[in-house]
Design a protein around this motif. Sequence first.
Motif, PDB file in Angstrom:
ATOM      1  N   GLU A 236       0.798  -1.219   0.000  1.00  0.00           N
ATOM      2  CA  GLU A 236       0.000   0.000   0.000  1.00  0.00           C
ATOM      3  C   GLU A 236       0.839   1.282   0.000  1.00  0.00           C
ATOM      4  O   GLU A 236       0.486   2.250  -0.668  1.00  0.00           O
ATOM      5  CB  GLU A 236      -0.938   0.015   1.218  1.00  0.00           C
ATOM      6  CG  GLU A 236      -2.003  -1.056   1.178  1.00  0.00           C
ATOM      7  CD  GLU A 236      -2.944  -0.910  -0.001  1.00  0.00           C
ATOM      8  OE1 GLU A 236      -3.349   0.224  -0.328  1.00  0.00           O
ATOM      9  OE2 GLU A 236      -3.276  -1.940  -0.617  1.00  0.00           O
ATOM     10  N   LEU A 237       1.926   1.295   0.759  1.00  0.00           N
ATOM     11  CA  LEU A 237       2.678   2.530   0.956  1.00  0.00           C
ATOM     12  C   LEU A 237       3.960   2.638   0.133  1.00  0.00           C
ATOM     13  O   LEU A 237       4.495   3.732  -0.036  1.00  0.00           O
ATOM     14  CB  LEU A 237       3.039   2.697   2.444  1.00  0.00           C
ATOM     15  CG  LEU A 237       1.862   2.638   3.427  1.00  0.00           C
ATOM     16  CD1 LEU A 237       2.376   2.702   4.845  1.00  0.00           C
ATOM     17  CD2 LEU A 237       0.882   3.763   3.144  1.00  0.00           C
ATOM     18  N   HIS A 238       4.470   1.509  -0.345  1.00  0.00           N
ATOM     19  CA  HIS A 238       5.770   1.532  -1.032  1.00  0.00           C
ATOM     20  C   HIS A 238       5.706   1.003  -2.460  1.00  0.00           C
ATOM     21  O   HIS A 238       6.728   0.600  -3.018  1.00  0.00           O
ATOM     22  CB  HIS A 238       6.798   0.737  -0.224  1.00  0.00           C
ATOM     23  CG  HIS A 238       7.052   1.300   1.134  1.00  0.00           C
ATOM     24  ND1 HIS A 238       7.813   2.426   1.347  1.00  0.00           N
ATOM     25  CD2 HIS A 238       6.602   0.913   2.352  1.00  0.00           C
ATOM     26  CE1 HIS A 238       7.835   2.698   2.638  1.00  0.00           C
ATOM     27  NE2 HIS A 238       7.118   1.802   3.270  1.00  0.00           N
ATOM     28  N   GLY A 239       4.518   0.986  -3.045  1.00  0.00           N
ATOM     29  CA  GLY A 239       4.378   0.624  -4.447  1.00  0.00           C
ATOM     30  C   GLY A 239       4.748  -0.805  -4.792  1.00  0.00           C
ATOM     31  O   GLY A 239       5.178  -1.090  -5.905  1.00  0.00           O
ATOM     32  N   PHE A 240       4.554  -1.711  -3.839  1.00  0.00           N
ATOM     33  CA  PHE A 240       4.949  -3.098  -4.083  1.00  0.00           C
ATOM     34  C   PHE A 240       3.827  -3.924  -4.697  1.00  0.00           C
ATOM     35  O   PHE A 240       3.962  -5.109  -4.923  1.00  0.00           O
ATOM     36  CB  PHE A 240       5.432  -3.722  -2.769  1.00  0.00           C
ATOM     37  CG  PHE A 240       6.483  -4.768  -2.952  1.00  0.00           C
ATOM     38  CD1 PHE A 240       7.706  -4.461  -3.512  1.00  0.00           C
ATOM     39  CD2 PHE A 240       6.247  -6.072  -2.583  1.00  0.00           C
ATOM     40  CE1 PHE A 240       8.674  -5.424  -3.690  1.00  0.00           C
ATOM     41  CE2 PHE A 240       7.204  -7.052  -2.756  1.00  0.00           C
ATOM     42  CZ  PHE A 240       8.420  -6.708  -3.306  1.00  0.00           C
TER      43      PHE A 240
END
Length: 191
Positions: free
Chosen positions: A149-153
């Motif tokens: 969600e937060l690190h584009g994974f």
Amino acid sequence: QQRFGFKVEAVALDSGYLTSPICKGLQSRNIFAVIAHRRFHPTQGLFPKWKFTHDAERNLYVCPAEHELQYKTTNREGYRQYASDPQHCKRCPLLNECTRSRNHRKVVTRHVWEDSKEWVRGNRLSRSGKYLYRKRKETIERSFADAKELHGFRYCRLRGLQNVREQALMTAAVQNMKKMAIHLDRLENKG
């Protein structure tokens, strides 16, 4: 551990880490380890390994029919091999449930660090081990969700194994730095 003075007391890992070298390393560092159980599927119709009793004192295994499997050798991967006497096995009523080998010999293997693996299994079944493994869902699994969600994974930016590996390692490094900063801040505010 050395740079920041973190003392690792316990770890909870998924079943992919249930290997003898990892268990041995954790035990030698005196880290309480809880690793999920890995379900092995033995050959259908044959006794699973746990039906054979290990006698550490005499360094042998005892089969369900009470015959002894003597130590034969240790292979390069660190597995001790215990083999039955084919003369006993030929006449055994449990032969068809024990082995399908043509020479009527049952071979059981045991890693030289298997005791460490059993120590980890015992930890998993303890009260504190069950508590620690439940906490894993709240902490570790949360890291995977944050990475998505937060690190584009959710999607990889580039193609190719090397590029995807690089993105995964960079994401993990960023998450570890954030965790260390939070942990160091908590330590500073306590003291």
